[in-house]
Design an enzyme around this catalytic site. Sequence first.
Site, PDB file in Angstrom:
ATOM      1  CG  LEU A  77      -2.057  -1.029   1.226  1.00 47.07           C
ATOM      2  CD1 LEU A  77      -2.836  -0.965   2.529  1.00 47.07           C
ATOM      3  CD2 LEU A  77      -2.993  -0.848   0.044  1.00 47.07           C
ATOM      4  CB  CYS A 135      -4.400  -5.210   1.210  1.00 53.51           C
ATOM      5  SG  CYS A 135      -2.679  -5.189   0.702  1.00 53.51           S
ATOM      6  CE  LYS A 170      -9.766  -5.286  -5.327  1.00 55.07           C
ATOM      7  NZ  LYS A 170      -8.819  -4.443  -6.083  1.00 55.07           N
ATOM      8  CB  THR A 198      -3.746 -10.620  -4.635  1.00 52.02           C
ATOM      9  OG1 THR A 198      -3.587  -9.966  -3.367  1.00 52.02           O
ATOM     10  CG2 THR A 198      -3.508  -9.631  -5.756  1.00 52.02           C
ATOM     11  N   GLY A 222      -3.151 -12.408 -11.698  1.00 49.31           N
ATOM     12  CA  GLY A 222      -2.880 -12.745 -13.085  1.00 49.31           C
ATOM     13  C   GLY A 222      -3.839 -13.803 -13.594  1.00 49.31           C
TER      14      GLY A 222
END
Length: 307
Positions: A77, A135, A170, A198, A222
Amino acid sequence: MEMKNVDTSVVLSGVRLDNPVIPASGCFGFGYGMNEYYDINILGSISFKGTTRDARFGNPLPRVAECTSGMINSVGLQNPGIDKVISEELPKMRAVFHKPIVANISGFSIDEYVECCEKIDKEEQVAIIELNVSCPNVHGGGMSFGTCCESVSEVVKEVKKVITKPLYVKLTPNVTDIVSIARSAVDAGADGLCLINTMLGMRIDVRTRRPVIANVMGGFSGAAVFPVAVRMVYQVSKATGVPVIGCGGVETARDVIEMMMAGATAVEVGAANLRDPYACKNIIEDLPVWMERLRINSLSEIIGACE
């Protein structure tokens, strides 16, 4: 072949976007740097770099590791802090991007979330606040909120008291039951959800026998995570009925359509931007081609089309 007119627009909690493509937080900075490559006003919106109360340098180097069909990052971050984002970054962003934006906010305490959200809520260009409770890179930060129903509920309730803009939460995929976390957020007042952030990953340098990432583990993203993201978007959209922004491994226009059929109203593109700065541009230009191929007149008609 002559293209007929197709409608790529979508609506998120009353906010109309010309198309559903949004660069994900942390993968596009504050946008103005990318304007050197192409006119970023073709984008549906931009989720700007995750912002905290205080300036953060981020995690120690190295922060990035390559993986098959993906990457691991542990940036931590890095950002200039909420006050400088408002006074310096947003004016630069406004100068080149003339559409509604998504403000990604993170924090290490409920008070910090509340303070940052209350400040960013006053910014006219901010149309949606994206609360990052997911996160996995910051010790004691977002992940601790996003993995527990009670803490998700508490932070959403407190933030909703001080803002007027729609609140999207999120979510982290690093949980055993994504639906229960999602329901907790919605029951507490979230207007929408964004997922997935992620996954938690790790690489080891076999020559040194040490982790590649200085922080040992980091966020895995990805193309490799795309099927997991589609599954979770499908589960959560069916279970909650609120608008969902889908992200995780999106690289092509076809991916966008698949994610929307799973239940997403809009789609964020993350890691693909780091490999190819034209990723979002290419997706937006390819969308009408795919819509024609699949006989889709309007993207809004395919949201949640997969039963």
